[in-house]
Design a protein around this motif. Structure first.
Motif, mmCIF file in Angstrom:
data_model
loop_
_atom_site.group_PDB
_atom_site.id
_atom_site.type_symbol
_atom_site.label_atom_id
_atom_site.label_comp_id
_atom_site.label_asym_id
_atom_site.label_seq_id
_atom_site.Cartn_x
_atom_site.Cartn_y
_atom_site.Cartn_z
ATOM 1 N N GLU A 226 0.854 -1.198 0.000
ATOM 2 C CA GLU A 226 0.000 0.000 0.000
ATOM 3 C C GLU A 226 0.882 1.237 0.000
ATOM 4 N N ASN A 227 0.546 2.160 -0.876
ATOM 5 C CA ASN A 227 1.267 3.425 -0.917
ATOM 6 C C ASN A 227 0.359 4.541 -0.464
ATOM 7 N N THR A 228 0.780 5.303 0.514
ATOM 8 C CA THR A 228 -0.029 6.450 0.905
ATOM 9 C C THR A 228 0.895 7.639 1.087
ATOM 10 N N THR A 229 0.292 8.793 1.308
ATOM 11 C CA THR A 229 1.131 9.979 1.487
ATOM 12 C C THR A 229 1.955 9.858 2.768
ATOM 13 N N LEU A 230 1.491 9.042 3.704
ATOM 14 C CA LEU A 230 2.234 8.900 4.963
ATOM 15 C C LEU A 230 3.376 7.917 4.845
ATOM 16 N N ARG A 232 4.913 4.028 2.706
ATOM 17 C CA ARG A 232 4.629 2.825 1.938
ATOM 18 C C ARG A 232 4.712 1.631 2.879
ATOM 19 N N ASN A 310 3.319 9.510 12.896
ATOM 20 C CA ASN A 310 1.920 9.235 12.504
ATOM 21 C C ASN A 310 1.501 7.820 12.890
ATOM 22 N N ALA A 313 -2.297 6.695 12.349
ATOM 23 C CA ALA A 313 -2.702 6.583 10.948
ATOM 24 C C ALA A 313 -2.037 5.358 10.317
ATOM 25 N N ILE A 317 -3.595 2.040 8.384
ATOM 26 C CA ILE A 317 -3.166 1.663 7.034
ATOM 27 C C ILE A 317 -2.725 0.198 7.029
ATOM 28 N N THR A 321 -4.705 -2.701 5.079
ATOM 29 C CA THR A 321 -3.958 -3.308 3.972
ATOM 30 C C THR A 321 -3.893 -4.824 4.124
#
Ligand code: ADP
Ligand code: MG
Length: 611
Positions: A226-230, A232, A310, A313, A317, A321
């Protein structure tokens, strides 16, 4: 009286620092390998003698050191990796404190050989107990070789504190493993007492895991990504059915560094919660990449604890995921029904006295009522019981007993049609003690728990109804009234939407009282007041703001209440349908709360028993 405070000589300061950084041979192995990696080595060879007490040597093909640098490297707080305080927040190297080499040199005999590509000759350097012995030019290959001999030779208390060779060796192997799991693009070789014991060529991550943990692991792993702004998140988790009773391999890595993280561990366990039983442990290899300035690796000298900016969050994630991957990658081995030697439906034997088939039809059963038919066949229900019974009348081996709403809801019209049209091609499943369905599959005999299987089937269905708002409501003639406490009423607010999606209809009468105007068509025989109460309480207990979790609790609760019980006889076609519906589930082998639904007796075991 004269002043009494004086500075400690470096040699003592280094010994004290060594106490923190170097606890055992494995710590030396770790620090030296990390230095080689920071120097961009692609091939690293580790030699050990006497479980690291006698010798630890790490040879790399990294960028090497100049003569001056090699000498400087052993000064306290000498590092090439940071220059100013700000660099601490942008770390991309494994080391940065400049503590390891001086600490190691304070408590052992160190020999360094190193050469950079641009130098013609390399450097050979000896230091023992922090004391610089000699330095000379030497011809050598590009890279660095550091030998650490007689560890703790001058700290007898530390030497005594070491455990058995076996334990120290295991510690070394586990340090090597934690590093090798992050760098499949680096070759590692371990030589113990002159014998090569581990060789890890350059490979992909999955192959590297297999080399370290045995190749059987490959089929047990599910990929996550999963790639997120916070950041990978990627890696592998074990399929639920490979969860272990005893120790499992559980690894977190952040920015290429092995870490422990009990909070993230709980995220993984939450994702697995309903798939494995509470005393089982999944294996996982989870890699987290975040902006270096969003973590603090500085809180512990051996750096296995890391603080994240974070954290919450990332928890979410990670959990979502993994959960999605477990669902997506059909989390069981694919089941191939073995039609070739499946028992045929028994053939009518004219020599046996035959009786009329018992057909108990529930006169109150109304096929038009089930939501199932309607959701799958929006036009008109084409569930033709007449036709079905006609078929059975000619087949004495099939007995239709006690149709009820619950079992009827199992039967999707399409599949029944298919069965009627094509019955002889179905394996006949066999019901054992009104509790289990036995069926032949490619690799053996499968035993399916009928009640638990139905919980799994219904759970999937209810959850789907909640998520897609598909539940069919059945209006009640005389609405019951449910009275809630103030806190229950608040909780109801948060789940009312999901209850409506399932088919519940509540109208607010004020004073925390509600009239139950409609119920999901599946729950006929259950007391809706009690059901709603228990779902509210579960959502309070779950106390989670993760919506999916509450929805799952509701779906599970309803599935448990409405699943067919033990002791219910199943007809042949019900079993066919049952099994096909079960295997349409992404996770057929466990109930949502982790109880085993099915089990396989392998052919081999049966063969053994018969000899
Ligand atoms: P740190 O890794 O925290 O910088 P160390 O004491 O482990 O501190 O190493 C000090 C310095 O020595 C490193 O910054 C690096 O410049 C140099 N060094 C150590 N080992 C190697 C190696 N194998 N190859 C090249 N340089 C090395
Ligand atoms: Mg270092």
């Amino acid at each position: 009286m004269s002043d009494i405070i004086h500075l400690l000589p470096d040699s003592i300061a280094n010994q004290i620092a060594a106490g923190e950084v170097i606890q055992r041979p494995a710590s030396v192995v770790k620090e030296l390998i990390e230095n080689s990696i920071d120097a961009n080595a692609k091939h690293i060879q580790i030699s050990i003698k006497g479980a690291g007490r006698t010798l630890i040597q790490v040879v790399d093909d990294g960028k090497g050191m100049s003569g001056t640098d090699a000498r400087m490297a052993f000064e306290r707080h000498a590092t090439s990796k940071i220059e100013k305080a700000d660099d601490l927040f942008a770390l991309t190297t494994l080391g940065f404190r400049g503590e390891a080499l001086p600490s190691i040199a304070a408590i052992s005999h160190v020999e360094v050989k190193s050469r950079r590509a641009e130098d013609e000759l390399g450097t050979l350097l000896f230091i023992s107990g922090s004391k610089f012995e000699k330095q000379e030019f030497v011809s050598s290959g590009i890279g660095t070789s550091i030998s650490v001999k007689n560890l703790f030779f001058n700290v007898p208390a530390r030497r005594k504190f070491l455990k058995s060779n076996e334990t120290e060796r295991r510690n070394i192997l586990s340090e090597l493993e934690r590093i090798a799991l992050v760098y499949p693009d680096i070759e590692f070789t371990l030589i113990e007492n002159d014998i090569e014991t581990i060789h890890l060529p350059i490979t992909g991550l999955k192959q590297r895991i297999a080399l370290l943990q045995g190749k059987n692991i490959i089929q047990q792993l599910i990929e996550i990504e999963e790639n997120t702004t916070l950041g990978r998140v990627y890696g592998y988790v074990s399929r639920p059915e490979f969860a272990k009773k005893r120790s499992a391999n559980q690894f977190f890595f952040v920015n290429n560094r092995y870490i422990r993280h009990s909070y993230f561990h709980r995220a993984v366990m939450t994702a697995f919660e309903q798939l494995i039983s509470p005393n089982e442990k999944p294996s996982y290899y989870i890699y987290i990449e975040v902006d270096p300035d969003s973590i603090d690796v500085n809180i512990h000298p051996t750096k296995t604890e890391v603080k994240f900016e974070n954290e919450q969050a990332l928890w979410q994630i990670l959990m979502v995921t993994i959960k999605e991957s477990l669902g997506r990658f059909n989390a069981v081995p694919s089941i191939v029904f073995d039609r070739s030697d499946a028992p045929e439906i028994p053939i009518y034997d004219p020599s046996r006295a035959s009786s009329m088939p018992k057909v108990n039809v529930d006169p109150s059963y109304n096929p038009f009522k089930t939501s199932y038919t309607e959701t799958h066949r929006p036009s008109a229900p084409s569930y033709d019981w007449e036709k079905l019974y006609e078929k059975f009348e000619n087949d004495t081996s099939l007995t239709v007993v006690n149709e009820s709403d619950t079992t009827a809801s199992l039967l999707s019209s399409n599949t029944v049609d298919a069965f009627v049209a094509d019955s002889e091609h179905y394996p006949e499943h066999y019901q054992y003690k009104h509790k289990y369905i036995l069926t032949s599959v490619k690799s053996g005999l499968m035993i399916i728990d009928q009640h638990k299987a139905h919980i799994r089937i219904l759970f999937d269905k209810y959850l789907e109804q909640i998520i897609n708002k598909r539940g069919i409501s059945q209006r009640v003639l005389f609405p019951e009234v449910i009275e809630l406490s103030a806190s229950e009423a608040v909780a109801l607010d948060s789940i009312n939407y999901d209850l409506e999606a399932l088919g519940f209809e509540l109208s607010n009468l004020g004073n925390n009282s509600y009239a139950i105007q409609g119920v999901p068509s599946e729950i006929d025989n259950n007391n809706p007041v009690q059901l709603i109460h228990s779902m509210i309480n579960i959502s309070i207990k779950t106390g989670s703001d993760v919506k999916l979790k509450i929805q799952e609790s509701i779906a599970l609760q309803l599935a448990r209440q409405t699943a067919i019980p033990y002791g219910r006889k199943l007809t042949a076609e019900e079993m066919v349908l049952f099994v096909s519906q079960l295997f349409a589930s992404p996770i057929p082998s466990y109930t949502p709360d982790g109880q085993r639904v099915l089990s396989l007796i392998p052919d081999d075991d049966i063969e053994k028993k018969m000899h």
